[in-house]
Motif scaffolding. Structure first.
Motif, PDB file in Angstrom:
ATOM      1  N   LEU A 199       0.840  -1.201   0.000  1.00 29.81           N
ATOM      2  CA  LEU A 199       0.000   0.000   0.000  1.00 29.81           C
ATOM      3  C   LEU A 199       0.880   1.258   0.000  1.00 29.81           C
ATOM      4  O   LEU A 199       1.929   1.302   0.645  1.00 29.81           O
ATOM      5  CB  LEU A 199      -0.894   0.018   1.235  1.00 29.81           C
ATOM      6  CG  LEU A 199      -1.876  -1.140   1.395  1.00 29.81           C
ATOM      7  CD1 LEU A 199      -2.649  -0.984   2.694  1.00 29.81           C
ATOM      8  CD2 LEU A 199      -2.829  -1.221   0.214  1.00 29.81           C
ATOM      9  N   ASP A 241      -4.336   4.035   1.283  1.00 29.89           N
ATOM     10  CA  ASP A 241      -3.922   4.112  -0.114  1.00 29.89           C
ATOM     11  C   ASP A 241      -5.069   4.780  -0.866  1.00 29.89           C
ATOM     12  O   ASP A 241      -6.098   4.149  -1.145  1.00 29.89           O
ATOM     13  CB  ASP A 241      -3.644   2.710  -0.660  1.00 29.89           C
ATOM     14  CG  ASP A 241      -2.987   2.743  -2.030  1.00 29.89           C
ATOM     15  OD1 ASP A 241      -3.501   3.467  -2.907  1.00 29.89           O
ATOM     16  OD2 ASP A 241      -1.983   2.042  -2.237  1.00 29.89           O
ATOM     17  N   HIS A 249      -6.541  -3.092   3.738  1.00 30.07           N
ATOM     18  CA  HIS A 249      -6.455  -1.961   4.670  1.00 30.07           C
ATOM     19  C   HIS A 249      -6.844  -2.375   6.093  1.00 30.07           C
ATOM     20  O   HIS A 249      -7.077  -1.504   6.949  1.00 30.07           O
ATOM     21  CB  HIS A 249      -7.374  -0.813   4.206  1.00 30.07           C
ATOM     22  CG  HIS A 249      -6.803  -0.001   3.082  1.00 30.07           C
ATOM     23  ND1 HIS A 249      -6.832  -0.419   1.774  1.00 30.07           N
ATOM     24  CD2 HIS A 249      -6.155   1.198   3.082  1.00 30.07           C
ATOM     25  CE1 HIS A 249      -6.265   0.493   1.008  1.00 30.07           C
ATOM     26  NE2 HIS A 249      -5.829   1.487   1.769  1.00 30.07           N
ATOM     27  N   ASP A 298       2.183  -5.397   4.945  1.00 31.90           N
ATOM     28  CA  ASP A 298       1.135  -5.231   3.944  1.00 31.90           C
ATOM     29  C   ASP A 298       1.193  -6.397   2.976  1.00 31.90           C
ATOM     30  O   ASP A 298       2.208  -6.669   2.376  1.00 31.90           O
ATOM     31  CB  ASP A 298       1.339  -3.910   3.176  1.00 31.90           C
ATOM     32  CG  ASP A 298       1.148  -2.725   4.074  1.00 31.90           C
ATOM     33  OD1 ASP A 298       0.364  -2.847   5.033  1.00 31.90           O
ATOM     34  OD2 ASP A 298       1.815  -1.686   3.838  1.00 31.90           O
TER      35      ASP A 298
END
Length: 459
Positions: free
Chosen positions: A300, A341, A426, A456
Motif C-alpha cells: 500500500l 492508499d 487496509h 502489507d
C-alpha cells in the motif's frame, strides 16, 4: 459425541470379551471330551501293557515298568477274586470305587468313571480292566494323579489361548473393517474431487471425528462446486463481454472501409468503436487489478487525506449515471481525515456507488454517510434498489460471481471481489444487509490509521 479413539478402545474390549466368551463356551465342551478321551486312551493302553507285563517271569521288569516316567502320575491297584488289594507304583489317594464295581470288573467287564458327573469337587479319573492270571480273575484299577490331569488341562488352556487369539483377530479385523469403511469412502471421494469432479457427497451418519470430517468434506465439495459454477459463469460472462465489443468493433470497422458511409455515420461508428474499446480496456483493467491484489507482494502507498472529499469527488464523477436515471443522492459526510492508499480506496467507492446506481430504479434514492467511532470509520452506502437474495449474499464478494445471471445488467462480477480485497488489505471489513426488492446497505469499516507493524499483503 463418541470419539473414534473411544470407539476403537470399546471395539477392542468388546472383541476380547466376545473372544473369551466364545472360546470358553466352545473349548469347555471340547476340552471335556478331549480330557476324557485322552486320559481314557492313555489309561487303557497303560493298563493293557501292564497286564501283559504282569505275567512275565522277571518280576524286576514290573518294577522298572512302574518307575518309568510315563507312569509317574498314575496309581495301580490289583484286586483279586478274594477282594484283596495290592498297590503298585506311586501310591495315590484312595480309589473311589465300590465293591459292586470291583465285582463288575472281576466278571470281565471294563470300568471307567471318565464320563460320569463328578459334582462340584474334582474327583480322580479311574479305569478298571479285567485280566486272568494262573486261572484266577483279577481287576486292575488305574487312577490318574492330579498332576496328569493338570498336564492335560494345560494343553486345553493352550488351545483356549490360541483360539482366543484367532477369534480376536477375526472379530477385530471385522470391526476395523466397519470403522475404516467410511474412511475408504472418503478417500475414494477425494480422488474423484482431485480429478475435478466436485459434485460429490459422502454418506456418514455418525457424530465422531470421521463423521465431522465427512461433514466438512461434503461442505467443502459444495463450496468447490459453487466456485466451479462461478468460474464457468465467469468464463461465459467474460467471453460475452469480450465478444460483444469485438463484434461491434469488427462490424463498424468493416463499415468504415465502405466509401459510401457518410461523415456523420463515420463519426457515429468511431464513437461506438471508442466506447467498446473502453469497455474492453475496463475489463482488462479489472482482471489485472484482481491479479495484482491476489499477489503476495502487493503493498500500500499510504498517505493522509480527506475521506469525505474523496467520496464527494466519486459522486460527482458518476453524475451522468445518476442524473440519467433521476436518482437522488443524499450525502451525510462529516469531515474525516484518514491514512490509506488513496487510489485503491477510490476504486472501492467507485465500485460501490456505481453498483448502487446500477441496481436502483429511476427516481430512486442512494444515501452515503460517514460515521466515526473511536479509531474506526464506517462508510455506509444505502439504496432502495432491487436488493440481493439471501442465498446470493454469501457469495457476492467472491470472484466471478454475478447476482444477475441473465446479464441484463452489464458487469463481469469482479467489482465487489476487488472491493473486498482492497478493504481487507487496509485491515478493514465489508458486509451487506439486503432484502429482495427492498434495497441494500453496504457498510465498509476502516481504521483511521493502518497498523504499520503488520506487513502489507493481499488477503
Amino acid at each position: 459425541m463418541k470419539s473414534i479413539y473411544v470407539k476403537l478402545v470399546l471395539s477392542f474390549i468388546i472383541t476380547i470379551l466376545l473372544s473369551v466368551v466364545i472360546t470358553v463356551v466352545v473349548t469347555t465342551f471340547l476340552s471335556k471330551q478331549k480330557l476324557e478321551m485322552r486320559l481314557g486312551q492313555d489309561m487303557v493302553k497303560m493298563g493293557e501293557d501292564f497286564i501283559d507285563l504282569y505275567g512275565a517271569e522277571d518280576s524286576d521288569k514290573a518294577a522298572r515298568f512302574l518307575s518309568n516316567s510315563s507312569f509317574i502320575h498314575f496309581s495301580f491297584i490289583i484286586i483279586d477274586d478274594q477282594h484283596e488289594e495290592k498297590v503298585l507304583g506311586q501310591p495315590g489317594p484312595p480309589i473311589p470305587i465300590t465293591p459292586q464295581e470291583v465285582d463288575q470288573v472281576l466278571d470281565g467287564k471294563r470300568y471307567s468313571n471318565l464320563n460320569e458327573e463328578k459334582g462340584d469337587r474334582p474327583q480322580p479319573n479311574v479305569v478298571g480292566l479285567p485280566f486272568k492270571e494262573n486261572g484266577r480273575s483279577y481287576a486292575l484299577f488305574i487312577q490318574s494323579h492330579p498332576q496328569r490331569q493338570f498336564s492335560v488341562i494345560q494343553d486345553v488352556q493352550n488351545i483356549q489361548l490360541i483360539t482366543i487369539l484367532l477369534v480376536g483377530i477375526v472379530l477385530f479385523a471385522y470391526v476395523s473393517t466397519i470403522i475404516i469403511k467410511p474412511i475408504k469412502r472418503l478417500s475414494t471421494a477425494m480422488k474423484v474431487v482431485g480429478q475435478g469432479e466436485y459434485n460429490v457427497q459422502v454418506e456418514h451418519a455418525t457424530n465422531d471425528e470421521i463423521g465431522l470430517l465427512t461433514k466438512n468434506f461434503n461442505q467443502m465439495t459444495k463450496e468447490l462446486n459453487k466456485i466451479e459454477t462461478m468460474r464457468q459463469e465467469f468464463i461465459a460472462s467474460v467471453s460475452h463481454e469480450i465478444q460483444s465489443p469485438l463484434t461491434s468493433i469488427r462490424g463498424f470497422s468493416a463499415a468504415l472501409k465502405d466509401d459510401i458511409v457518410s461523415e456523420d455515420k463515420k463519426i457515429q461508428y468511431l464513437t461506438i468503436i471508442e466506447k467498446e474499446s473502453t469497455r474492453l480496456s475496463q475489463l482488462s483493467s479489472n482482471l489485472l487489478k484482481l491479479a495484482s491484489l491476489d499477489s503476495e507482494h502487493q503493498t500500500l502507498t499510504l498517505q493522509q487525506y480527506r475521506l469525505d472529499e474523496q467520496i464527494r469527488h466519486v459522486v460527482m464523477a458518476l453524475e451522468p449515471q445518476w442524473t440519467k436515471k433521476n436518482i437522488e443522492i443524499d450525502l451525510d459526510l462529516s469531515n474525516v481525515q484518514m491514512e490509506a492508499d488513496k487510489d485503491l480506496l477510490e476504486q472501492v467507492w467507485l465500485n460501490l456507488v456505481t453498483n448502487a446506481i446500477k441496481y436502483t430504479p429511476e427516481n430512486g434514492l442512494v444515501k452515503i454517510s460517514i460515521h466515526q467511532k473511536n479509531e474506526e470509520i464506517d462508510v455506509e452506502i444505502k439504496d432502495n434498489g432491487i436488493g440481493i437474495a439471501e442465498e446470493d449474499q454469501k457469495y457476492i464478494f467472491e470472484s466471478f460471481y454475478k447476482v444477475d445471471k441473465s446479464r441484463t445488467l452489464k458487469g463481469s462480477g469482479l467489482g465487489l471481489a476487488i472491493t473486498k480485497k482492497i478493504v481487507r488489505l487496509h485491515e478493514g471489513a465489508i458486509h451487506v444487509e439486503s432484502k429482495k426488492e427492498q434495497g441494500s446497505i453496504f457498510t465498509v469499516t476502516l481504521p483511521i490509521q493502518k497498523n504499520r507493524t503488520k506487513k502489507d499483503s493481499s488477503v
